[in-house]
Each structure stands twice: as C-alpha cells, then as structure tokens.
Design an enzyme around this catalytic site. Structure first.
Site, short mmCIF file in Angstrom:
data_model
loop_
_atom_site.label_atom_id
_atom_site.label_comp_id
_atom_site.label_asym_id
_atom_site.label_seq_id
_atom_site.Cartn_x
_atom_site.Cartn_y
_atom_site.Cartn_z
N HIS A 135 -24.62 22.72 1.63
CA HIS A 135 -23.30 23.27 1.93
C HIS A 135 -23.09 24.58 1.19
O HIS A 135 -22.82 24.59 -0.01
CB HIS A 135 -22.19 22.29 1.52
CG HIS A 135 -21.98 21.23 2.53
ND1 HIS A 135 -21.01 21.30 3.49
CD2 HIS A 135 -22.64 20.09 2.75
CE1 HIS A 135 -21.08 20.24 4.26
NE2 HIS A 135 -22.06 19.47 3.83
N MET A 140 -19.25 10.91 6.35
CA MET A 140 -18.30 11.01 5.23
C MET A 140 -17.36 12.20 5.35
O MET A 140 -16.95 12.79 4.35
CB MET A 140 -19.08 11.12 3.92
CG MET A 140 -20.03 9.96 3.68
SD MET A 140 -20.97 10.24 2.18
CE MET A 140 -22.34 9.12 2.42
N SER A 141 -17.04 12.58 6.56
CA SER A 141 -16.13 13.73 6.72
C SER A 141 -15.33 13.59 8.02
O SER A 141 -15.25 12.51 8.60
CB SER A 141 -16.94 15.04 6.75
OG SER A 141 -17.75 15.10 7.89
N ALA A 173 -22.81 15.82 10.10
CA ALA A 173 -24.07 15.08 10.16
C ALA A 173 -23.69 13.61 10.06
O ALA A 173 -22.79 13.25 9.29
CB ALA A 173 -24.95 15.48 8.99
N HIS A 203 -30.69 12.17 1.21
CA HIS A 203 -29.95 13.39 1.60
C HIS A 203 -30.91 14.48 2.12
O HIS A 203 -30.57 15.22 3.03
CB HIS A 203 -29.14 13.91 0.41
CG HIS A 203 -28.15 14.97 0.79
ND1 HIS A 203 -27.10 14.73 1.66
CD2 HIS A 203 -28.07 16.29 0.46
CE1 HIS A 203 -26.42 15.85 1.83
NE2 HIS A 203 -26.98 16.81 1.12
N HIS A 244 -15.83 17.81 0.37
CA HIS A 244 -15.83 16.36 0.66
C HIS A 244 -14.99 15.60 -0.35
O HIS A 244 -14.94 15.96 -1.53
CB HIS A 244 -17.25 15.80 0.61
CG HIS A 244 -18.16 16.37 1.65
ND1 HIS A 244 -18.87 17.52 1.45
CD2 HIS A 244 -18.46 15.95 2.90
CE1 HIS A 244 -19.59 17.79 2.53
NE2 HIS A 244 -19.35 16.86 3.43
N SER A 275 -23.05 19.19 7.07
CA SER A 275 -24.27 19.19 6.24
C SER A 275 -25.48 19.71 7.00
O SER A 275 -25.81 19.20 8.06
CB SER A 275 -24.63 17.77 5.79
OG SER A 275 -23.79 17.34 4.79
N ASN A 298 -30.12 10.75 11.04
CA ASN A 298 -30.93 9.62 10.56
C ASN A 298 -30.44 8.33 11.20
O ASN A 298 -29.31 8.29 11.72
CB ASN A 298 -30.80 9.49 9.03
CG ASN A 298 -29.35 9.34 8.59
OD1 ASN A 298 -28.62 10.35 8.52
ND2 ASN A 298 -28.91 8.13 8.35
N TYR A 315 -15.86 12.79 -1.46
CA TYR A 315 -16.77 12.15 -2.43
C TYR A 315 -17.19 13.09 -3.57
O TYR A 315 -17.83 12.67 -4.51
CB TYR A 315 -18.00 11.55 -1.74
CG TYR A 315 -18.93 12.52 -1.04
CD1 TYR A 315 -19.78 13.36 -1.76
CD2 TYR A 315 -18.98 12.58 0.35
CE1 TYR A 315 -20.64 14.23 -1.11
CE2 TYR A 315 -19.83 13.44 1.00
CZ TYR A 315 -20.66 14.27 0.26
OH TYR A 315 -21.50 15.14 0.91
N GLU A 316 -16.83 14.38 -3.46
CA GLU A 316 -17.12 15.29 -4.57
C GLU A 316 -16.05 15.19 -5.65
O GLU A 316 -16.08 15.91 -6.64
CB GLU A 316 -17.18 16.73 -4.05
CG GLU A 316 -18.37 16.98 -3.14
CD GLU A 316 -18.31 18.37 -2.51
OE1 GLU A 316 -18.73 19.32 -3.16
OE2 GLU A 316 -17.83 18.48 -1.36
#
Ligand code: HPA
Length: 274
Positions: free
Chosen positions: A63, A213-214, A115, A249, A85, A32, A237, A87-88
């Site tokens: 992305h 998340m990856s 990230a 985000h 991802h 990301s 963050n 989550y998509e």
C-alpha cells in the site's frame, strides 16, 4: 454524524481542497497490490499522503500512500493509491477519510477495489468479482459510533449498494474487453490476521463468496454521504482451508501483480464510461 469529521480533519480537508487541480467526477480506491493501475494514468497532480496534514499513514506492504488527480479519456479521476485499514489500529473515521475527501471534492461515483480470499469454489486466484452485497456486521458498532442517529431516508440509502449505474458500467467495460467478471457477496472481517479454516467454513455455510478486510465500511459511509458506490474484488488466494496451502500476505501481493494488467484495463475502460 456523531464525530464531527469536518472539525477533526479540518486541516486535512483544507489542504486537499487547496491543492486539488480540479473536481474529480469519479474516485477510485485501490486495494492491496493493485496500486500499479495508477501508473497507466495521465497524472495531473500527485499528493504524497505523508505531506498531507493529519492524514493517516499506511503501514501495510503493498500500500503506497499517494492521492492522484488524473485524467483518462476526458474523465477526471481521484485515485487513492494506498488504503487505510482498521487492522492497522486506526479509528473508523481515519479509515473512511478517503471516502470523505472524495465527497468533499464532489465526486459522485466511488469505485472501491480490494484483494479478497475466495470462499466459493467457483472463485480462483486471479478472478475478478463484483461485490453485489456485504456481510458487514463486524463493523456496525464502529459505524454507529461514527454516524450516530440517522434518519429513515439515510437508513434506506444503505440499501442502495451497489449502485446500478456503477455496476452497469463495470459490466460494459468487462464485456468490451471480453473479460470474465464474476459476482458475489463479500464478508468483511476486521483482521488483522487471516481467518481460520473454521471461520471460513462458517462463512461458507452462511453463503459468503469472498472475504476481506476493507471496503464494506467505506461503501456504507459513501452511501450515507449520497455517492453512487460499486466495489470489485480481485481474488488473490483461496481462503483459509479452501486449499491445502497456507496463505500469506506475499501471496496476496504476488497475485495482485499477476492480475494487474487485466485489472488496470478494466478500470481504464470503466473510467471511459463513468
Ligand atoms: N482473508 C482476508 N483478507 C484477504 C484475504 C483473505 O483470505 N485475501 C486477501 N485479503
């Protein structure tokens, strides 16, 4: 594998093999907000993912969807600008498709970037962290469904993360640039939402340094396929509850932009040595 990926992605793989100008030695997946590294490379050929049959389209801000065949310092690289991802809403086989493509094109090294939110107080936004280990149990069921029964030799491969030769080259590149690079364990979550402060407190108690998340599933599958894998996080963050500000985000993308130069120079130096 339980899922016949060669059958499922026949058109995709054939298209990429037909369009590949060379066999890349190294493959890099950009996380990301890290996509701009691709701008510094001498690109020999770029395939927009929307033109590749059967290739899942990235729906996430930050992305882009490009696969670059690039050269730098005599090294041939395959660069995925844009990630898919879980989550998509994609299946695990879609998510690991870039890994599969890299292996089909005979890349022996895979460098994954991501990230991540910093859990360990020693990590602040803008820091780079080599992923020395993963908490990946949230994705084990999907991986079992994908990989099915694996023999002992293949099981042992999973324990080879991170590949020492890849880590050595990352550290040499960082030393050469006098860049500080930290090390830590990455906790994989499926997303799509960021964690709650309570979840982060739990992860911290279990010793995790960063969360994202990856990467973990891609690293496991790349190991399964016999590649040497390394991964680097850009801490974008403080994880939820670690600082008082609410995370979003846009903040992740913005931090990626600020650290972009540092990150790009590290990847370029890594490529020289790969
Ligand atoms: N949590 C999960 N994924 C992330 C984060 C985070 O705080 N930051 C960047 N990706």
């Amino acid at each position: 594998m339980n899922v016949d990926l060669n059958f499922k992605y026949k058109n995709t793989l054939e298209f990429i093999e037909r369009n590949a100008p060379f066999e890349p030695e190294v493959a890099i997946v950009l996380g990301s907000g890290l996509g701009d590294f691709a701008e510094s490379l001498n690109k020999i050929k770029t395939l927009p993912t929307e033109e590749i049959p059967g290739y899942p389209l990235s729906t996430v801000a930050g992305h882009k969807g490009f696969i670059h065949f690039a050269e730098y310092s005599g090294k041939k690289a395959l660069v995925f600008q844009g990630r898919i991802h879980f989550y998509e809403g994609y299946s695990i086989s879609d998510v690991i498709l870039p890994t599969l493509i890299a292996q089909k094109l005979n890349s022996t090294i895979l460098l994954l970037t991501n990230a991540a939110g910093g859990i360990n107080r020693k990590l602040k936004p803008g820091d780079l962290m080599i992923n020395v280990d993963f908490y990946s149990f949230f994705i084990k069921k999907e991986l079992s469904l994908l990989l099915g029964q694996v023999d002992v030799e293949i099981k042992n491969r999973f324990l080879k993360f991170p590949a020492p030769n890849v880590i050595k080259k990352i550290k040499e590149a960082a030393d050469w640039l006098s860049l500080e690079i930290k090390e830590g364990s990455y906790w994989y979550t499926k997303g799509p939402s960021y964690e709650t402060p309570a979840e982060i407190r739990m992860m911290k108690k279990f010793g995790a340094d960063a969360v994202g998340m990856s990467t973990a599933h891609e690293a496991i599958v790349a190991n399964y396929l016999g590649m040497d894998v390394g991964a680097i996080s850009l801490i974008t963050n403080y994880a939820a509850g670690i600082s008082q500000t609410k995370l979003n985000h846009e903040e992740v993308i913005e931090a990626g932009k600020l650290a972009e130069k540092k990150f790009s120079s590290l990847l370029l130096e890594f490529l020289k040595r790969a």
